[in-house]
Design a protein around this motif. Sequence first.
Motif, PDB file in Angstrom:
ATOM      1  N   ALA A 109      -8.403   3.386   2.763  1.00 59.70           N
ATOM      2  CA  ALA A 109      -7.323   3.309   1.933  1.00 59.70           C
ATOM      3  C   ALA A 109      -6.118   4.205   2.079  1.00 59.70           C
ATOM      4  CB  ALA A 109      -7.656   3.312   0.306  1.00 59.70           C
ATOM      5  N   PHE A 110      -6.386   5.521   2.203  1.00 57.23           N
ATOM      6  CA  PHE A 110      -5.549   6.565   2.432  1.00 57.23           C
ATOM      7  C   PHE A 110      -4.771   6.525   3.704  1.00 57.23           C
ATOM      8  CE2 PHE A 110      -7.844   9.127  -1.067  1.00 57.23           C
ATOM      9  CZ  PHE A 110      -6.769   8.954  -1.807  1.00 57.23           C
ATOM     10  N   SER A 111      -5.620   5.949   4.707  1.00 58.29           N
ATOM     11  CA  SER A 111      -5.160   5.888   6.153  1.00 58.29           C
ATOM     12  C   SER A 111      -4.008   4.856   5.995  1.00 58.29           C
ATOM     13  CB  SER A 111      -6.315   5.455   7.123  1.00 58.29           C
ATOM     14  OG  SER A 111      -7.127   6.618   7.247  1.00 58.29           O
ATOM     15  N   LEU A 112      -4.216   3.744   5.404  1.00 62.57           N
ATOM     16  CA  LEU A 112      -3.399   2.724   5.410  1.00 62.57           C
ATOM     17  C   LEU A 112      -2.073   3.066   4.489  1.00 62.57           C
ATOM     18  CD1 LEU A 112      -5.789  -0.449   5.088  1.00 62.57           C
ATOM     19  CD2 LEU A 112      -4.432   0.400   7.203  1.00 62.57           C
ATOM     20  N   THR A 113      -2.402   3.948   3.539  1.00 67.53           N
ATOM     21  CA  THR A 113      -0.857   4.295   2.835  1.00 67.53           C
ATOM     22  C   THR A 113      -0.085   5.400   3.503  1.00 67.53           C
ATOM     23  OG1 THR A 113      -2.158   6.152   1.615  1.00 67.53           O
ATOM     24  CG2 THR A 113      -2.460   3.798   0.513  1.00 67.53           C
TER      25      THR A 113
ATOM     26  N   ALA B   3      -6.733  11.368   3.683  1.00 68.99           N
ATOM     27  CA  ALA B   3      -7.573  10.480   4.473  1.00 68.99           C
ATOM     28  C   ALA B   3      -8.279  11.531   5.406  1.00 68.99           C
ATOM     29  CB  ALA B   3      -6.682   9.733   5.650  1.00 68.99           C
ATOM     30  N   ARG B   4      -7.721  12.634   5.800  1.00 73.05           N
ATOM     31  CA  ARG B   4      -8.452  13.606   6.511  1.00 73.05           C
ATOM     32  C   ARG B   4      -9.678  14.344   5.688  1.00 73.05           C
ATOM     33  NH1 ARG B   4      -4.295  15.836   8.529  1.00 73.05           N
ATOM     34  NH2 ARG B   4      -4.068  17.533   6.873  1.00 73.05           N
TER      35      ARG B   4
ATOM     36  N   ILE C 174     -16.759   0.637  14.030  1.00 72.05           N
ATOM     37  CA  ILE C 174     -16.797   1.960  14.637  1.00 72.05           C
ATOM     38  C   ILE C 174     -15.520   2.263  15.260  1.00 72.05           C
ATOM     39  CG2 ILE C 174     -18.026   3.392  16.531  1.00 72.05           C
ATOM     40  CD1 ILE C 174     -19.640   2.799  14.014  1.00 72.05           C
ATOM     41  N   ALA C 175     -14.825   1.278  16.028  1.00 74.20           N
ATOM     42  CA  ALA C 175     -13.545   1.597  16.605  1.00 74.20           C
ATOM     43  C   ALA C 175     -12.664   1.826  15.759  1.00 74.20           C
ATOM     44  CB  ALA C 175     -13.290   0.288  17.387  1.00 74.20           C
ATOM     45  N   ALA C 176     -12.467   0.977  14.512  1.00 70.16           N
ATOM     46  CA  ALA C 176     -11.484   1.289  13.522  1.00 70.16           C
ATOM     47  C   ALA C 176     -11.494   2.646  12.778  1.00 70.16           C
ATOM     48  CB  ALA C 176     -11.677   0.124  12.355  1.00 70.16           C
ATOM     49  N   TYR C 177     -12.781   3.124  12.602  1.00 69.16           N
ATOM     50  CA  TYR C 177     -13.227   4.250  11.776  1.00 69.16           C
ATOM     51  C   TYR C 177     -12.684   5.349  12.680  1.00 69.16           C
ATOM     52  CZ  TYR C 177     -16.037   8.440  10.437  1.00 69.16           C
ATOM     53  OH  TYR C 177     -16.239   9.707  10.099  1.00 69.16           O
ATOM     54  N   ARG C 178     -12.993   5.302  14.047  1.00 70.00           N
ATOM     55  CA  ARG C 178     -12.570   6.377  15.122  1.00 70.00           C
ATOM     56  C   ARG C 178     -11.110   6.662  15.281  1.00 70.00           C
ATOM     57  NH1 ARG C 178     -17.510   5.498  19.585  1.00 70.00           N
ATOM     58  NH2 ARG C 178     -18.993   6.600  18.335  1.00 70.00           N
ATOM     59  N   LYS C 179     -10.527   5.313  15.509  1.00 69.24           N
ATOM     60  CA  LYS C 179      -9.057   5.414  15.764  1.00 69.24           C
ATOM     61  C   LYS C 179      -8.217   5.793  14.223  1.00 69.24           C
ATOM     62  CE  LYS C 179      -5.419   1.812  15.676  1.00 69.24           C
ATOM     63  NZ  LYS C 179      -4.823   0.167  15.720  1.00 69.24           N
ATOM     64  N   HIS C 180      -8.683   5.716  13.158  1.00 67.70           N
ATOM     65  CA  HIS C 180      -7.672   6.039  11.933  1.00 67.70           C
ATOM     66  C   HIS C 180      -8.380   7.605  11.803  1.00 67.70           C
ATOM     67  CE1 HIS C 180      -5.767   2.638  10.602  1.00 67.70           C
ATOM     68  NE2 HIS C 180      -6.636   1.935  11.150  1.00 67.70           N
TER      69      HIS C 180
ATOM     70  N   LEU D 279       0.893  -1.088   0.000  1.00 70.28           N
ATOM     71  CA  LEU D 279       0.096   0.086  -0.081  1.00 70.28           C
ATOM     72  C   LEU D 279       0.823   1.209  -0.019  1.00 70.28           C
ATOM     73  CD1 LEU D 279      -2.929  -0.907   2.351  1.00 70.28           C
ATOM     74  CD2 LEU D 279      -2.923  -0.579  -0.140  1.00 70.28           C
ATOM     75  N   ARG D 280       1.892   1.153   0.260  1.00 69.96           N
ATOM     76  CA  ARG D 280       2.805   2.335   0.233  1.00 69.96           C
ATOM     77  C   ARG D 280       3.825   2.270  -1.013  1.00 69.96           C
ATOM     78  NH1 ARG D 280       3.138   5.030   5.357  1.00 69.96           N
ATOM     79  NH2 ARG D 280       2.175   3.835   6.792  1.00 69.96           N
ATOM     80  N   ARG D 281       3.435   1.597  -1.839  1.00 70.84           N
ATOM     81  CA  ARG D 281       4.340   1.788  -3.206  1.00 70.84           C
ATOM     82  C   ARG D 281       3.851   2.890  -3.807  1.00 70.84           C
ATOM     83  NH1 ARG D 281       3.143  -4.137  -6.114  1.00 70.84           N
ATOM     84  NH2 ARG D 281       4.330  -5.694  -4.557  1.00 70.84           N
ATOM     85  N   PRO D 282       4.868   3.897  -4.499  1.00 72.72           N
ATOM     86  CA  PRO D 282       4.123   5.002  -5.269  1.00 72.72           C
ATOM     87  C   PRO D 282       3.145   4.582  -6.415  1.00 72.72           C
ATOM     88  CG  PRO D 282       6.735   4.771  -5.107  1.00 72.72           C
ATOM     89  CD  PRO D 282       6.041   3.300  -4.740  1.00 72.72           C
TER      90      PRO D 282
END
Length: 295
Positions: A248-252, A258-259, A283-289, A210-213
């Motif tokens: 997806a943007f959070s993980l990259t 992401a914001r 819900i937990a994942a959404y709030r965390k990221h 996911l961090r590949r250019p």
Amino acid sequence: MPRIEEAAKAADWAAVRELLEARPESEDRVGLLWAVAETAGVEKWIGRAVEAEPHSALPLLVAGARHVCWGWEARTGARAQHVSREQFATFHDRLRTAEKWLYEVAEREPGWTSPWYALQATGRGLQVGRTTARRRFEAAVRRDPHHLGVHQQRLQQICRKWGGSHEEMHAFARQAALGAPAGSLLGQLVAIAHLEHWLDLDSGEDAAYLRRPEVLKSLREAADRSVLHPEFVRRPGWVQVLNTFAMAFSLTGDKALARACFEATEGKASEFPWYYLDGGDPIAAYRKHRTAAGR
């Protein structure tokens, strides 16, 4: 959505029908239909509605859709080697029943997209083959060329886990996203494809992927064409689409984009795709990221 779920749980066919008829096929009825289809117990009473309205396609459509979901409930989400022979037998029996009814709906209402959407899900479970699966997708897009759910079903069909390949999946997602009108929800397909690829990799390889250019470039291109485009309109499904890009943007590691996606969700989290993270608690994942992105 809660209104139709409540009506389905109460076996109130009159209310379910009224709500479905208020959302015509031209305005994407699939979301409402699936809210009913995923409601436990609908299979116990929908047969009475079919019998009471023998010339109506709508109760038959609900019955078919419910049997699709009921079938997948029997199979569960486990990998094939962990599904018993009895589970598979029940799964296939319910899907075959669904197919019979859905084809009848398609004959009665040749302009409807919903039965062809559902027939993609039954086809995947019954392993109807690549040619038949493609023809069902083509039948659906002839009726609604840019239908999000139909394209999501096709993307699943050509995923590696269902006999396709990463290359075919990515090519389809990009072609559909860039071929749709500016601001279309179909940009989500690109993000889903990258998340499917990520899920298929071993720990360590997944984060690196996911961090590949080229992955970052692909996601940004799709978002610019879709949720970040000035012509983006909040059609049915918009919450899930924005959440998919946010994850997806959070993980990259792209916190800025992401914001932007989190802000656009207005605090609304969708179950998919967040259930892949934090022990399956969306819900937990959404709030965390969201917090990590600076929201």
